[in-house]
Design an enzyme around this catalytic site. Structure first.
Site, PDB file in Angstrom:
ATOM      1  N   SER A  72       0.792  -1.231   0.000  1.00 54.40           N
ATOM      2  CA  SER A  72       0.000   0.000   0.000  1.00 54.40           C
ATOM      3  C   SER A  72       0.823   1.280   0.000  1.00 54.40           C
ATOM      4  O   SER A  72       0.253   2.370  -0.114  1.00 54.40           O
ATOM      5  CB  SER A  72      -0.969   0.008   1.182  1.00 54.40           C
ATOM      6  OG  SER A  72      -2.056  -0.865   0.920  1.00 54.40           O
ATOM      7  N   LYS A  75       0.088   3.393  -2.978  1.00 56.92           N
ATOM      8  CA  LYS A  75      -1.066   4.293  -3.058  1.00 56.92           C
ATOM      9  C   LYS A  75      -0.645   5.734  -3.336  1.00 56.92           C
ATOM     10  O   LYS A  75      -1.399   6.512  -3.924  1.00 56.92           O
ATOM     11  CB  LYS A  75      -1.896   4.222  -1.779  1.00 56.92           C
ATOM     12  CG  LYS A  75      -2.745   2.963  -1.650  1.00 56.92           C
ATOM     13  CD  LYS A  75      -3.618   3.037  -0.401  1.00 56.92           C
ATOM     14  CE  LYS A  75      -4.611   1.872  -0.347  1.00 56.92           C
ATOM     15  NZ  LYS A  75      -3.964   0.578  -0.089  1.00 56.92           N
ATOM     16  N   SER A 120      -6.203   3.290   4.082  1.00 57.12           N
ATOM     17  CA  SER A 120      -5.516   2.337   3.210  1.00 57.12           C
ATOM     18  C   SER A 120      -6.502   1.372   2.557  1.00 57.12           C
ATOM     19  O   SER A 120      -6.310   0.151   2.542  1.00 57.12           O
ATOM     20  CB  SER A 120      -4.448   1.549   3.988  1.00 57.12           C
ATOM     21  OG  SER A 120      -3.459   1.063   3.106  1.00 57.12           O
ATOM     22  N   ARG A 256       5.734  -1.073  13.127  1.00 56.76           N
ATOM     23  CA  ARG A 256       6.302  -0.240  12.066  1.00 56.76           C
ATOM     24  C   ARG A 256       6.403   1.213  12.518  1.00 56.76           C
ATOM     25  O   ARG A 256       7.453   1.855  12.392  1.00 56.76           O
ATOM     26  CB  ARG A 256       5.446  -0.337  10.799  1.00 56.76           C
ATOM     27  CG  ARG A 256       5.425  -1.695  10.145  1.00 56.76           C
ATOM     28  CD  ARG A 256       4.382  -1.787   9.058  1.00 56.76           C
ATOM     29  NE  ARG A 256       3.022  -1.708   9.589  1.00 56.76           N
ATOM     30  CZ  ARG A 256       1.917  -1.772   8.857  1.00 56.76           C
ATOM     31  NH1 ARG A 256       2.004  -1.902   7.540  1.00 56.76           N
ATOM     32  NH2 ARG A 256       0.732  -1.715   9.419  1.00 56.76           N
TER      33      ARG A 256
END
Length: 275
Positions: A72, A75, A120, A256
């Protein structure tokens, strides 16, 4: 001489080779960052470019230069192409949800470019990729030199489980061009995408970021791979970052951002800010 002439011809055609996009010069190997990954219980790599010092801080350079599925994080590029080609009018235009339940509750409703970026929303960005079409998408990916430029695997799958690959170093180079407004898209398009990628806005700093989750996207072809990429602006300075981790457990995903915040703080982006 032939190689030089080939490069000049390549650039004259309006295509930016990935290696020419602000290639790293000053590396600082951050073996001390190993502790951050160890404490999080994950394997990974990190790149932070400190613009003011013109220095690339890197943990596990070999991995940082290895190309993975963008998931993603793509994107960002998908939004640029959609706006530039007019398949979506602006960040507010809504595409109706088709009524099919997805894995995340926030996906099961109508979305815009902005909300699709925030949550997302995979189905939304798959739809705008289909509208852009394979030929148009390929042309833009070639022009900006995104990763390995391979969109094999289907127009609505190539960044999720198809052939597209990009490294952490390349992610940072791409984001620097977006932040500078030097990508070959309209200024208004780049400004819109910069705006919808803001995830934190405080009096002292602004953070742009995007996560990615590639199923079985790690080097072993079995473990999930997680990304977080972006940049921080503070007091006229900027820090660009790209971090990827192996995620053998679903509970690893929040790590993350935790890792990114810790490394950025240690690099000066968040230093001395009140907690």
């Amino acid at each position: 001489m032939k190689a030089l002439l080939a490069l000049v011809t390549f650039l004259a055609c309006g295509v930016m080779p990935a290696f020419a996009a602000q290639e790293p010069r000053h590396w600082q190997m951050r073996t001390d960052w190993a502790r951050v990954f160890e404490e999080a219980g994950v394997r990974g790599s990190a790149v932070i470019f400190d613009e003011a010092r013109d220095t690339w801080h890197v943990f596990d350079r070999t991995r940082a230069e290895h190309a993975y599925l963008p998931a993603s994080t793509f994107k960002i590029t998908n939004a640029l192409v959609a706006l530039e080609t007019g398949v979506i009018k602006d960040e507010f235009e809504v595409i109706r949800w088709d009524g099919k339940p997805r894995d995340f509750a926030d996906w099961n409703r109508d979305h815009s470019l902005a909300s699709g970026m925030k949550f997302s929303t995979v189905w939304f960005y798959q739809e705008i990729a289909r509208r852009a079409g394979a030929e148009g998408m390929q042309a833009w990916i070639d022009r900006i030199g995104y990763g390995n430029r391979d969109i094999g695997g289907g127009i609505d799958r190539f960044w999720l489980d198809g052939a597209l690959r990009i490294s952490a170093v390349e992610q940072v180079s791409f984001l620097r061009r977006l932040a500078d407004g030097s990508l070959p898209f309209k200024d208004t398009v780049q400004e819109t995408v910069r705006r919808i990628t803001i995830t934190e806005a405080a009096p002292a700093f602004t953070m742009h970021s995007k996560t990615g989750w590639a199923l079985a996207g790690a080097a072993d072809g079995k473990t999930d791979l997680g990304w977080i990429v972006g940049w921080v602006e503070r007091a006229g300075k900027r820090w660009f970052f790209a971090i990827n981790i192996d995620m053998p457990r679903a509970g690893d995903a929040p790590k993350r951002l935790v890792i990114a915040r810790r490394l950025l703080e240690g690099s000066g982006a968040f230093a001395d800010l009140p907690r």
